[in-house]
Design an enzyme around this catalytic site. Structure first.
Site, mmCIF file in Angstrom:
data_model
loop_
_atom_site.group_PDB
_atom_site.id
_atom_site.type_symbol
_atom_site.label_atom_id
_atom_site.label_comp_id
_atom_site.label_asym_id
_atom_site.label_seq_id
_atom_site.Cartn_x
_atom_site.Cartn_y
_atom_site.Cartn_z
ATOM 1 N N TRP A 179 2.894 -26.755 -4.285
ATOM 2 C CA TRP A 179 4.038 -25.850 -4.384
ATOM 3 C C TRP A 179 5.086 -26.527 -5.269
ATOM 4 O O TRP A 179 5.411 -27.700 -5.054
ATOM 5 C CB TRP A 179 4.661 -25.543 -3.011
ATOM 6 C CG TRP A 179 5.963 -24.817 -3.177
ATOM 7 C CD1 TRP A 179 6.137 -23.528 -3.583
ATOM 8 C CD2 TRP A 179 7.277 -25.365 -3.026
ATOM 9 N NE1 TRP A 179 7.466 -23.236 -3.691
ATOM 10 C CE2 TRP A 179 8.199 -24.338 -3.356
ATOM 11 C CE3 TRP A 179 7.775 -26.617 -2.659
ATOM 12 C CZ2 TRP A 179 9.583 -24.534 -3.317
ATOM 13 C CZ3 TRP A 179 9.152 -26.823 -2.620
ATOM 14 C CH2 TRP A 179 10.042 -25.777 -2.934
ATOM 15 N N GLU A 220 0.629 -22.374 -3.630
ATOM 16 C CA GLU A 220 1.576 -21.569 -2.849
ATOM 17 C C GLU A 220 2.573 -20.839 -3.742
ATOM 18 O O GLU A 220 3.201 -21.440 -4.608
ATOM 19 C CB GLU A 220 2.331 -22.502 -1.882
ATOM 20 C CG GLU A 220 3.379 -21.803 -1.025
ATOM 21 C CD GLU A 220 4.060 -22.753 -0.037
ATOM 22 O OE1 GLU A 220 3.883 -23.986 -0.160
ATOM 23 O OE2 GLU A 220 4.772 -22.261 0.855
ATOM 24 N N LYS A 222 6.025 -18.223 -4.363
ATOM 25 C CA LYS A 222 7.349 -18.040 -3.768
ATOM 26 C C LYS A 222 8.126 -16.998 -4.561
ATOM 27 O O LYS A 222 7.889 -16.825 -5.759
ATOM 28 C CB LYS A 222 8.097 -19.380 -3.762
ATOM 29 C CG LYS A 222 9.372 -19.361 -2.944
ATOM 30 C CD LYS A 222 9.836 -20.753 -2.583
ATOM 31 C CE LYS A 222 11.185 -20.695 -1.881
ATOM 32 N NZ LYS A 222 11.615 -21.960 -1.356
ATOM 33 N N ASP A 253 2.923 -18.172 2.194
ATOM 34 C CA ASP A 253 3.927 -18.587 3.190
ATOM 35 C C ASP A 253 4.674 -17.308 3.540
ATOM 36 O O ASP A 253 5.173 -16.617 2.644
ATOM 37 C CB ASP A 253 4.840 -19.632 2.532
ATOM 38 C CG ASP A 253 5.967 -20.112 3.421
ATOM 39 O OD1 ASP A 253 6.655 -19.259 4.006
ATOM 40 O OD2 ASP A 253 6.192 -21.334 3.507
ATOM 41 N N HIS A 256 7.981 -16.220 1.949
ATOM 42 C CA HIS A 256 8.073 -16.189 0.485
ATOM 43 C C HIS A 256 7.881 -14.817 -0.133
ATOM 44 O O HIS A 256 7.383 -14.698 -1.247
ATOM 45 C CB HIS A 256 7.058 -17.171 -0.109
ATOM 46 C CG HIS A 256 7.416 -18.598 0.132
ATOM 47 N ND1 HIS A 256 6.769 -19.664 -0.428
ATOM 48 C CD2 HIS A 256 8.402 -19.142 0.903
ATOM 49 C CE1 HIS A 256 7.314 -20.798 -0.030
ATOM 50 N NE2 HIS A 256 8.306 -20.506 0.796
ATOM 51 N N HIS A 280 1.003 -20.653 5.320
ATOM 52 C CA HIS A 280 2.102 -21.408 5.914
ATOM 53 C C HIS A 280 2.753 -20.436 6.876
ATOM 54 O O HIS A 280 3.321 -19.421 6.438
ATOM 55 C CB HIS A 280 3.122 -21.838 4.857
ATOM 56 C CG HIS A 280 2.794 -23.152 4.237
ATOM 57 N ND1 HIS A 280 3.596 -23.741 3.288
ATOM 58 C CD2 HIS A 280 1.765 -24.012 4.457
ATOM 59 C CE1 HIS A 280 3.061 -24.910 2.945
ATOM 60 N NE2 HIS A 280 1.952 -25.084 3.627
ATOM 61 N N ASP A 288 14.223 -16.961 3.353
ATOM 62 C CA ASP A 288 13.205 -17.969 3.678
ATOM 63 C C ASP A 288 13.848 -19.117 4.451
ATOM 64 O O ASP A 288 13.904 -20.246 3.994
ATOM 65 C CB ASP A 288 12.593 -18.468 2.356
ATOM 66 C CG ASP A 288 11.479 -19.468 2.574
ATOM 67 O OD1 ASP A 288 10.842 -19.423 3.640
ATOM 68 O OD2 ASP A 288 11.251 -20.302 1.673
ATOM 69 N N ASP A 290 13.048 -20.622 7.222
ATOM 70 C CA ASP A 290 12.182 -21.579 7.906
ATOM 71 C C ASP A 290 12.607 -21.858 9.344
ATOM 72 O O ASP A 290 12.672 -23.015 9.781
ATOM 73 C CB ASP A 290 12.073 -22.876 7.091
ATOM 74 C CG ASP A 290 11.165 -22.693 5.875
ATOM 75 O OD1 ASP A 290 9.995 -22.338 6.071
ATOM 76 O OD2 ASP A 290 11.634 -22.881 4.741
ATOM 77 N N ASP A 320 4.947 -24.329 8.827
ATOM 78 C CA ASP A 320 5.928 -24.799 7.833
ATOM 79 C C ASP A 320 7.306 -24.249 8.187
ATOM 80 O O ASP A 320 7.645 -23.129 7.828
ATOM 81 C CB ASP A 320 5.508 -24.342 6.421
ATOM 82 C CG ASP A 320 6.505 -24.818 5.364
ATOM 83 O OD1 ASP A 320 7.303 -25.716 5.655
ATOM 84 O OD2 ASP A 320 6.481 -24.272 4.238
HETATM 85 C C1 RNT Z 1 9.074 -24.157 0.249
HETATM 86 C C2 RNT Z 1 7.625 -24.100 0.635
HETATM 87 C C3 RNT Z 1 6.971 -25.411 0.867
HETATM 88 C C4 RNT Z 1 7.830 -26.377 1.655
HETATM 89 C C5 RNT Z 1 7.110 -27.637 2.070
HETATM 90 C C6 RNT Z 1 8.041 -28.675 2.546
HETATM 91 O O1 RNT Z 1 9.695 -22.962 0.245
HETATM 92 O O2 RNT Z 1 7.474 -23.292 1.750
HETATM 93 O O3 RNT Z 1 5.752 -25.202 1.464
HETATM 94 O O4 RNT Z 1 8.368 -25.777 2.775
HETATM 95 O O5 RNT Z 1 6.299 -28.050 1.064
HETATM 96 ZN ZN ZN Z 2 5.532 -23.198 2.620
#
Ligand code: RNT
Ligand code: ZN
Length: 410
Positions: A179, A220, A222, A253, A256, A280, A288, A290, A320
């Site tokens: 990523w 990955e 985004k 993810d 994203h 993820h 996003d 998290d 994640d």
């Molecule tokens: C960032 C991505 C990525 C990170 C990690 C730490 O938006 O989700 O995967 O969260 O690599």
């Molecule tokens: Zn991620």
């Protein structure tokens, strides 16, 4: 009859085999991200977190050394049932010889391999394309600066060698996820150039030989990051096209995408075109963000799409998220247990029956039965699972005790 026995009977009447569900669940690996333990800082440079991702909060006791992070992980892992893998970032290298990201080697992860072996786990890996001085103007593999790109290509290649070492040492294939944070805050004048450079950098990284049965490289996508709002180089279309064309594994993810898009719906689409896919699992709140994964609707839908499409061995499931405002061990355990609960919930649905009803055009019954399943005695089956795994339902008491004995003294 115990509550569990009653649940077995009730699910049985609906055509669901509870024993089979429990048996399946214990063999599904969930890859646990190491970075919840220290707010995504790592040990190699200790730079502030960059790349458009953020942790907020200042809860006491964050791990600042490999020893602390391993001790915290050790405790957290003991409170998680089921099969686990550990997901590391390159920034968690343990370096005593001045090696930089472009020159890290397997030896810098020897202690992590030891840790994984002691816990009978496989290891997954991520090159770290953020929090480093060679990130220039927020760019890495797509930078117009040849030197910057060359540095990060070497990093990617170094990481492939480390991923293969992880697979060799643990005997478990390693998922290596790429990523990059590259993008622009405001409207760029050229959207093609950065993507062409990213494509070329990926080609270079992948030009080194590696064993594809041991290392699965995932890419990955985004949509945007903080400070990178207008343009993201590694967009969904870019990463999906590159992965499909070059035999990589696409990684989604669920933070994203645009807020009304859901990854659960994308899973079956990708399963038709890729042998493996990767996830993820996170919880985006308005962006996003998290947040810690909960046992919520979309997490359940994601699990359902994996389970009812018979894809448990085709989907790499990783967590994640990073919350620095609450006890970090509790965040780890709550999130991972939520993923596992969602998987169990999915395994306990009368999936064949629901599909048959849909194909018969009976969407009324699909709705009624799906709603009924929400109040089936899921909790009793989960409790039995924990018991069989030798894990207590109450993890907070243990974590609070650890907080008093260990975390507050840091
Ligand atoms: C960032 C991505 C990525 C990170 C990690 C730490 O938006 O989700 O995967 O969260 O690599
Ligand atoms: Zn991620």
């Amino acid at each position: 009859m115990s509550r569990f026995e009653e649940a077995v009977k009730l699910y049985g009447d609906l055509g669901v085999d509870v024993e089979k569900a429990l048996d399946t669940l214990k063999s599904v690996p969930v890859s646990i991200h190491c970075w919840q333990g220290d707010d995504v800082i790592g040990f190699d440079s200790k730079e502030a977190l960059s790349g458009g991702i953020q942790t907020t909060g200042n809860y006491p006791g964050k791990a600042t050394t490999p020893e602390e992070l391993m001790a915290d992980l050790d405790k957290a892992l003991s409170l998680m049932p089921g099969k686990k893998k550990l997901n590391l970032h390159a920034s968690y290298a343990i370096i005593d010889d001045g090696a930089d990201r472009d020159s890290i080697e397997p030896k810098h992860f020897a202690k992590w391999v030891e840790f994984a072996k002691a816990h009978d786990m496989g290891l997954d890996f991520n090159p770290t394309y953020f929090s480093h001085p060679m990130v220039k103007d927020g760019l890495t593999l797509s930078s117009p600066d040849d030197e910057v790109r060359a540095f990060w290509v070497k990093h990617g290649q170094a990481c492939i060698r480390i991923a293969e070492y992880f697979a060799d040492e643990t005997g478990v294939p390693c998922v290596m996820n790429i990523w990059i944070p590259d993008g622009y805050k405001d409207i760029p004048a050229d959207r093609l150039g950065p993507r062409a450079r990213f494509k070329d950098s990926l080609d270079k990284i992948l030009s080194i030989p590696y064993d594809k049965t041991k290392v699965y490289i995932t890419l990955e996508s985004k949509v945007f990051g903080i400070g990178v709002e207008s343009y993201t180089v590694g967009s969904a279309e870019f990463t999906l096209s590159y992965s499909t064309k070059n035999g990589l594994t696409p990684l989604m993810d669920n933070g994203h995408y645009h807020p009304t898009e859901v990854v659960s719906d994308k899973i079956p689409a990708l399963l038709l075109f890729s042998d493996k896919i990767a996830l993820h699992v996170t919880r985006p709140v308005r962006w996003d963000s998290d947040h810690v994964v909960l046992f919520d609707d979309e997490t359940k839908e994601i699990a359902k799409e994996i389970v009812r499409n018979d894809a448990l061995d085709r989907v790499f499931i990783a967590t994640d998220y990073f919350d620095a405002s609450i006890n970090r061990l509790s965040a780890w355990v709550t999130g991972v247990r939520s993923v596992q609960k969602a998987l169990l919930f999915a395994l306990l649905q009368p999936n064949a029956k629901l599909k048959a009803l849909q194909d018969a055009g009976n969407m009324t019954e699909v709705m009624v039965l799906s709603e009924e399943m929400k109040s089936a005695p899921f909790g009793d089956v989960w409790a039995e699972y924990l018991k069989r795994q030798g894990v207590e339902n109450d993890y907070l008491t243990v974590i609070k005790d650890y907080e008093q004995k260990v975390l507050v003294n840091r």
